[in-house]
Design an enzyme around this catalytic site. Structure first.
Site, short mmCIF file in Angstrom:
data_model
loop_
_atom_site.label_atom_id
_atom_site.label_comp_id
_atom_site.label_asym_id
_atom_site.label_seq_id
_atom_site.Cartn_x
_atom_site.Cartn_y
_atom_site.Cartn_z
CG LEU A 1 65.03 18.79 39.63
CD1 LEU A 1 66.07 17.86 40.23
CD2 LEU A 1 63.67 18.54 40.22
CB ALA A 2 67.43 25.09 39.37
N GLY A 3 64.73 25.77 38.16
CA GLY A 3 63.77 26.76 37.67
C GLY A 3 62.35 26.46 38.10
CG HIS B 1 78.62 8.81 35.15
ND1 HIS B 1 78.66 7.44 35.11
CD2 HIS B 1 77.85 9.14 36.21
CE1 HIS B 1 77.94 6.97 36.11
NE2 HIS B 1 77.44 7.97 36.79
NE ARG C 1 79.35 10.02 39.66
CZ ARG C 1 78.24 10.74 39.58
NH1 ARG C 1 78.27 11.98 39.14
NH2 ARG C 1 77.09 10.22 39.95
CG HIS D 1 77.11 12.68 34.27
ND1 HIS D 1 75.88 12.31 33.81
CD2 HIS D 1 77.01 12.75 35.62
CE1 HIS D 1 75.09 12.12 34.84
NE2 HIS D 1 75.73 12.41 35.94
CD GLU E 1 74.60 20.45 34.93
OE1 GLU E 1 73.49 19.87 34.98
OE2 GLU E 1 75.55 20.05 34.24
C1 FAD Z 1 71.73 11.22 32.71
C2 FAD Z 1 71.89 12.05 33.94
C3 FAD Z 1 71.72 11.50 35.19
C4 FAD Z 1 71.85 12.27 36.34
N1 FAD Z 1 71.67 11.68 37.56
C5 FAD Z 1 71.75 12.44 38.67
C6 FAD Z 1 71.50 11.87 39.96
O1 FAD Z 1 71.22 10.67 40.07
N2 FAD Z 1 71.59 12.66 41.05
C7 FAD Z 1 71.88 13.99 40.95
O2 FAD Z 1 71.90 14.66 41.97
N3 FAD Z 1 72.12 14.56 39.74
C8 FAD Z 1 72.07 13.82 38.61
N4 FAD Z 1 72.32 14.39 37.39
C9 FAD Z 1 72.58 15.84 37.32
C10 FAD Z 1 71.27 16.60 37.44
O3 FAD Z 1 70.24 15.89 36.80
C11 FAD Z 1 71.35 17.97 36.80
O4 FAD Z 1 72.50 18.60 37.19
C12 FAD Z 1 70.18 18.85 37.25
O5 FAD Z 1 68.98 18.17 37.04
C13 FAD Z 1 70.18 20.16 36.51
O6 FAD Z 1 68.95 20.81 36.79
P1 FAD Z 1 68.71 22.28 36.33
O7 FAD Z 1 67.35 22.67 36.77
O8 FAD Z 1 69.83 23.13 36.78
O9 FAD Z 1 68.79 22.28 34.73
P2 FAD Z 1 67.89 21.43 33.70
O10 FAD Z 1 67.10 20.39 34.37
O11 FAD Z 1 68.82 21.01 32.61
O12 FAD Z 1 66.86 22.47 33.12
C14 FAD Z 1 67.29 23.42 32.18
C15 FAD Z 1 66.05 24.21 31.84
O13 FAD Z 1 66.42 25.40 31.20
C16 FAD Z 1 65.72 25.54 30.00
N5 FAD Z 1 66.60 26.25 29.07
C17 FAD Z 1 67.91 25.98 28.82
N6 FAD Z 1 68.40 26.90 27.96
C18 FAD Z 1 67.38 27.74 27.67
C19 FAD Z 1 67.25 28.89 26.85
N7 FAD Z 1 68.29 29.36 26.15
N8 FAD Z 1 66.04 29.48 26.77
C20 FAD Z 1 64.98 29.01 27.47
N9 FAD Z 1 65.06 27.96 28.28
C21 FAD Z 1 66.24 27.33 28.37
C22 FAD Z 1 65.37 24.15 29.55
O14 FAD Z 1 64.21 24.19 28.74
C23 FAD Z 1 65.11 23.48 30.90
O15 FAD Z 1 63.77 23.75 31.26
C24 FAD Z 1 72.19 13.63 36.23
C25 FAD Z 1 72.36 14.20 34.98
C26 FAD Z 1 72.24 13.42 33.83
C27 FAD Z 1 72.49 14.05 32.49
#
Ligand code: FAD
Ligand code: HEM
Ligand code: HEM
Ligand code: SF4
Ligand code: F3S
Ligand code: FES
Lengths: 248, 224, 643
Positions: free
Chosen positions: C51-53, C274, C338, C409, C433
């Site tokens: 979501l962030a990237g 969680h 939680r 979690h 995150e």
């Molecule tokens: C089961 C579960 C349920 C959840 N439910 C909720 C919810 O209901 N509501 C809520 O607000 N939050 C929820 N969360 C938390 C939330 O989903 C995450 O915190 C959030 O989606 C993180 O998004 P992000 O873009 O930061 O990282 P991510 O979505 O984890 O993306 C990480 C990205 O970085 C890339 N990457 C990582 N390391 C490398 C590397 N070394 N080289 C190249 N690429 C790399 C991966 O390929 C991926 O594309 C939940 C989490 C889990 C695990």
């Protein structure tokens, strides 16, 4: 339980592959199919052999990474993803054939890992709504009838796993494409690009060497997300509509 | 390979197949009904055949309508077969390596036999024209006396076989084909699905029974 | 023994002074702009497509920057965000139930147990509404009411209904929205995507982040990608515990390598557990599956009153059941936050009341709910969750109570960033995150999706603009010595991993590390345990480098090599995490130190000593701790009480 596995081994994209036979025991009914493969791999590694490569990430049935053909059926005997298939679906002494998705559009990278980037290219060619960040009106400015929203949602749940292509006798990506077109073309937000979207996406789908649809329905039977045949009818309807329309 | 034309896309080709297929179905419905006149005797049947050649008169000249119809049918069959052949070739290419473990298809027999059924039909049509229109393969062809031609045909057991086999193939083909066409043309909806399947099956049965009646009628001596 | 050194205090210098409501507007106005025609000349690397990237890449590309984006999955659509179930918060107040930006801000600061930065949190709340607008415009099919307007529900025990959702697949739908926006930019040639490519190191030249070294996971080729700014959106480090609800590939490599190149790492000990996850079923367990928190709205949690009671739940009479949450927290009952629910479950199991395999589980019972609302209503509300539970456990939750157990979690800690989301390395931005920014010591449900998207769609594009407008970026020659050095280091490390050819699998080490951390740095921590674990890490790491067995070569798809490389980083990361947990001698949010609890066993904050962010600097020698003290001008710290 003790199982005999016959798994497709292929070192690289251009090297020939073959079915290799392995025995695994100590398999618990509670293990997922991928955990069973983990067990096999752990053993192979310690025996100094190369483990079986397979795609996986979430192991919750939502990311669409996993997917192998088990005894001739994409994602195996149950109506779910490979990672959510559990070993209790098998019996002690079973012989299980494990093969990669087979389609010209999904070249094999290694063992059970295939290249599904064709799906991304289909989406790229029109599977979006042009809504640059910041330009959006208030979320409730455009009400969407619940019925439309629900159909759109059902189709939006496609996880892009590729089982439809693997199961289709023609290696066709029609179900995948129809899910995306149905999701976006039914929503008011998707309406302005409605014609372009379906024409471009079908054009790309054809360009990617997928087969055509002969309405066999195997894809639907294999789809873990229950994308219905109705979506394919919708895709065709949208295509014909777009061809009639001036906006193409 | 990327081209925007209707015909170039798999969905476009498929739509052409659907329309042409439905045209053929319509013709066959009429054809089948016409064939049944054979049970009313030679006069009726030959008369009917002769009348076919007078349709549209005086606006159209003698047999013109028939030729127009033939043209339409020819175009339909050519379009249908070309699309079928091109798509089938593409579909084969799309899965270069088969699965080691055989698939247990969930699709019906009719669905999985569309291609072979089609081929059988294609061959049959050729044979059939040579037999009853041109007459070269007919045991004792007499132009303008279709009743006679048909009856002599079905004295021969293997000619019966050819016809019955072809008609069964047609039944299967239309059984999946009609619904499939509705799907291809986007006419199908979850709400209509069962109805459309039912209509397709009914059509298939009517065509099969209707066509088979003739050879059977001759064999059983009902027609002689 | 001194295992860290105290450094200079650190502070966020980017948040403008003045009333909190105006800070973001002020910052946006102050921020420098890059002339649209010049943006094309700037390359920005975005690592991650979650979501962030995803949202950041799409938005930067729309603005005209050349974006180069990476993910280790085969498609951007598979980033772990896809797994989020429950929903996303937004202060829309569509319900007219008294919600507001200020209330969301207030709830988030309080929920974070007063360990987050007020100005960041306020901005998050301020942007929340626009996120929903943006997502809907992209065609994200949120749940709707019959009138066609958006539906919302209450989540994580807040009193207002501010959570927007798409059945149990909110994360998937939001991610697909961002993925489609990104796809559009890839098609337009504004984004160069590198899937199946893993970042293995950061290139810092003249003190600025100028690129990354990455490995093509298919060919094994290690190459350097240069840019004018680098954005890390690489997610959380929960997998340091081996068993977590994170995807198998989630890792700490990107942030850890950045840390070793000079980015401070903040609050690594803040991890969230969680309460409602499916318990592990055996040794083979490879990951844990979360069951939406919403189950606690109608399910009742209990354990047998007798220790080690092995009778099937049905045979245990009402009188012999202990509904411990309802007993201990009469007013909130099963809906306590939680961290509290999780800790209570752990205590029951530690005391021998646990049920199921290994006694690591408690019952979540729907019998009453089914009796009260009828089975149909329960199916309507929780059907898909019940099915998921049955598929995994082969037990029917309509008949037998579910067994649940807490699991790792989410991780609140991450790379330290200022108000601009810029790390201590100029030009290195961290979002989602992966940074530590908005959730303090505990994250409220449905707030992570909100943060990831706020960062990516709205905050980062503004602040990256400002950084690039600042200029001073000279072109980096591809043969720059630093690049050669970093590439060599990466290559050598991979070579070493392959060369060990020991007698233990990567997973066996990862499992051992995970267990160690779970036992001593999990739901409840104490100095002795933490020190014990900290003492074990170096020897475990040493054993890893001498006994790990990685088959195959580096010039191919080699999934064991990928894992080994990630575990090697976890083994270093864990040490800092334990240290942070030892140094923070208080209990707050997800960090519960047994030495610091109220008589009734609640977390006891020590505001006068620990009202700060712990930002760790890597020195190669012992870590240096920089404190960012936290000021609360709007929401005044108070003790949380739920009894
Ligand atoms: C089961 C579960 C349920 C959840 N439910 C909720 C919810 O209901 N509501 C809520 O607000 N939050 C929820 N969360 C938390 C939330 O989903 C995450 O915190 C959030 O989606 C993180 O998004 P992000 O873009 O930061 O990282 P991510 O979505 O984890 O993306 C990480 C990205 O970085 C890339 N990457 C990582 N390391 C490398 C590397 N070394 N080289 C190249 N690429 C790399 C991966 O390929 C991926 O594309 C939940 C989490 C889990 C695990
Ligand atoms: C009497 C002649 C025929 C009739 C009435 C007929 C009718 C139909 C119909 C209605 C369809 C469905 C089209 C669609 O799915 O959209 C169809 C499909 C098909 N026909 Fe025919 N057809 C005839 C002859 C042939 C011939 C000669 C061939 C040549 C090989 C053929 C091959 C096919 C194939 C391969 C399909 C595709 C199956 C599918 O896509 O579902 N058919 N036919
Ligand atoms: C067993 C049943 C059948 C009988 C008895 C039969 C009989 C005939 C006869 C007598 C003619 C010549 C009509 C004329 O020239 O006046 C004819 C023409 C034709 N039949 Fe049949 N037919 C049968 C089945 C079929 C089937 C199954 C098909 C298609 C798949 C078919 C397709 C045609 C076509 C295309 C013509 C040419 C029409 C024309 O010349 O305009 N027939 N048939
Ligand atoms: S349509 Fe179904 S089978 Fe095909 S990719 Fe989507 S989810 Fe997988
Ligand atoms: S199986 Fe293939 S033929 Fe069409 S209906 Fe499904 S894509
Ligand atoms: S691993 Fe994510 S769907 Fe199977």
């Amino acid at each position: 339980m003790k199982l005999t596995l016959r798994i497709w081994r292929q070192a690289g994209p251009d090297t020939p592959g073959r079915m290799a036979e392995y025995q695994v025991d100590g398999i618990e009914p509670d293990m997922s199919f991928l955990e069973m493969l983990d067990v096999l791999n752990g053993r192979l590694i310690l025996d100094g052999q190369e483990p079986v490569a397979f795609d996986h990430d979430c192991r919750e049935g939502i990311c669409g990474s996993c997917g192998v053909v088990i005894n001739g059926r994409a994602h195996g005997p149950e109506h779910t993803t490979t990672c959510q298939l559990h070993m209790r679906a098998f019996h002690d002494g079973d012989v299980i054939d494990v093969e990669p998705w087979r389609a010209k559009a999904f070249p094999i990278i290694k063992d059970l890992v295939v290249d599904r980037s064709a799906f991304d290219r289909i989406v790229r060619s029109g599977g979006y709504v042009t809504a640059p960040t910041g330009s959006a009106p208030d979320a409730n400015a455009v009400p969407v009838p619940k019925a439309d929203a629900d159909v759109a949602f059902d189709n939006a749940t496609c996880i892009g796993c590729g089982a439809c292509v693997a199961a289709c006798p023609n290696g066709s990506a029609t179900l995948f494409t129809s899910a995306k077109v149905t999701h976006l073309n039914l929503l008011p937000q998707g309406a302005p690009e409605r014609e372009r979207r379906v024409l471009d996406m079908i054009e790309t789908m054809d360009a990617e060497d997928f087969g055509g649809c002969t309405n066999s329905g195997e894809c639907v039977a294999a789809c873990p997300q229950g994308i219905p045949l109705a979506s394919i009818a919708t895709l065709n309807r949208e295509f014909l509509r777009a061809n009639r329309s001036a906006k193409r | 390979m990327r081209s925007r034309t209707f015909w170039a896309s798999t969905v476009g080709k498929k739509a052409v197949m659907a329309v042409s297929g439905l045209v053929l179905v319509l013709f066959l419905l009429a054809h089948m009904l016409g064939n049944l006149k054979i049970f009313f005797g030679a006069a009726d049947f030959d008369g009917y055949a002769a009348w076919l050649r007078t349709i549209g008169e005086p606006v159209l000249h003698n047999a013109w309508y028939l030729w127009i119809q033939r043209a339409v049918l020819l175009i339909a069959v050519i379009a249908h077969v070309t699309a079928a052949v091109q798509l089938s070739a593409r579909d084969r290419r799309a899965r270069p390596v088969r699965y080691a473990h055989g698939q247990r298809p969930k699709a019906t027999f009719a669905t999985s036999t569309m291609r072979w059924g089609g081929v059988i039909l294609a061959l049959f049509i050729v044979w059939h024209l040579l037999d009853l229109s041109v007459g070269v393969v007919n045991p004792d062809f007499a132009a303008g006396r279709p009743y006679h031609d048909v009856v002599v045909d079905f004295q021969v057991w293997w000619i019966n076989l050819i016809y019955i086999a072809a008609v069964l193939a047609l039944g299967l083909h239309v059984n999946h084909g009609f619904w499939s066409a509705a799907q291809t043309l986007g006419i199908n909806r979850p709400s209509r699905d069962r109805t459309i399947k039912a209509v397709g099956t009914t059509l298939a049965i009517v065509l099969t029974v209707g066509f088979v009646a003739v050879p059977v009628g001759v064999m059983t001596g009902l027609v002689s | 023994m001194r295992d860290y050194r105290l450094g200079e205090p650190i502070a966020d210098t980017r948040a403008p002074a003045g009333p909190i409501e105006d800070r973001w507007a002020t910052r946006r106005f102050q921020a420098g702009l890059v002339n649209p025609t010049n943006r094309r000349k700037h390359r920005v690397i975005v690592v991650g497509t979650g979501l962030a990237g995803g949202s950041a890449g799409a938005t930067l590309a729309e603005q005209g920057y050349q974006v180069v984006q990476f993910c280790f999955q085969d498609s951007p659509r598979r980033a772990h965000s896809v797994a989020a179930q429950g929903g996303i918060n937004a202060a829309k107040n569509y319900r007219n139930d008294g919600d507001s930006v200020y209330r969301l801000f207030y709830d988030t600061v309080k929920g974070g147990d007063f360990r987050s930065r007020e100005s960041n949190v306020y901005r998050l709340a301020e942007l929340s509404g626009q996120i929903i607008d943006q997502a809907v415009a992209q065609g994200v099919p949120f749940a709707r009411e019959y009138g066609g307007l958006l539906d919302t529900r209450s989540f994580g025990g807040v009193q207002v209904q501010r959570t927007f959702y798409a059945r149990g697949q909110t994360g998937q739908q939001l991610l697909i929205g961002a993925y489609q926006a990104l796809s559009r930019q890839i098609d337009a040639g504004n984004v160069e995507l590198h899937p199946r490519t893993e970042m293995l190191d950061l290139v810092v030249i003249d003190g600025r982040a100028r690129g990354i070294v990455a490995r093509d996971l298919v060919t094994g080729e290690v190459t350097t990608h240069l840019a004018d700014a680098v954005v890390l959106a690489t997610g959380g480090y929960g997998n340091v515990f081996y068993l977590s609800t994170n995807a198998k590939g989630s890792n700490a490599t990107a942030i850890w390598r950045a840390h070793k190149r000079g980015a401070h790492l903040a609050n690594p000990c803040y991890t969230q557990i969680h309460p409602t996850c499916i318990p592990r079923s055996g040794e083979h367990q490879s990951k844990l599956t979360l069951m939406s928190e919403s189950l606690r709205n109608d399910g009742r949690i209990w354990v047998p009153k007798r220790q080690g009671d092995t009778r099937p739940p049905g045979d245990i009479p009402e009188a012999e059941r202990d509904y411990y949450l309802e007993r201990m927290y009469p007013s909130f009952g099963n809906l306590v936050p939680r961290d509290i629910a999780s800790r209570a479950a752990k205590n029951q199991c530690d005391a021998g009341y646990g049920v199921g395999p290994g006694g690591l589980g408690v019952y979540l019972d729907f019998a009453d709910a089914i009796g009260r609302m009828g089975r149909a209503a329960v199916t309507e509300k929780y059907g898909n969750l019940f099915d998921m539970y049955e598929r995994i456990t082969a037990e029917n939750p309509y008949e037998v109570p579910m067994r649940i157990y807490p699991a790792i979690h989410y991780t609140m800690g991450g790379l330290w960033v200022d108000y601009d989301l810029q790390s201590t390395i100029p030009g290195l931005f961290v979002i989602g995150e992966a940074n530590f920014s908005d959730h303090g010591a505990n994250r409220l449900g449905a707030s992570a999706l909100m943060q990831g998207l706020a960062d990516g769609y709205f905050v980062l594009p503004t602040t990256v603009n400002d950084y690039l407008a600042g200029g001073g970026l000279t072109d980096v020659a591809p043969d720059h010595p630093v690049i050669a050095r970093v590439e060599a280091e990466v290559a050598e490390r991979l070579a070493t991993l392959l060369a060990v050819r020991g007698d233990r699998t990567v997973d066996s080490f990862h499992r051992e590390l995970g267990l160690l951390l779970w036992d001593h740095c999990g739901m409840a921590r104490n100095e002795t345990g933490l020190r014990k674990a900290l003492g074990r890490i170096p020897s475990l790491r040493d054993e890893f480098w001498h006994r790990v067995l990685v088959p195959g070569t580096g010039e191919q798809l080699n999934q064991e090599l990928e894992k080994a490389n990630r575990v090697a980083d976890f083994l270093e990361f864990a040490e800092l995490m334990l240290l942070d947990a030892i140094v923070r001698e208080e209990s707050c949010g997800g960090h519960f130190r047994e030495e610091h609890q109220t008589p009734d066993g609640e977390a006891q904050r020590e505001d006068e000593h620990f009202s700060h962010v712990a930002a760790w600097e890597y020195t190669g020698d012992i870590p240096v701790l920089h404190k960012e003290s936290l000021r609360f001008d709007y929401v005044h710290p108070a003790a949380r009480s739920y009894t």
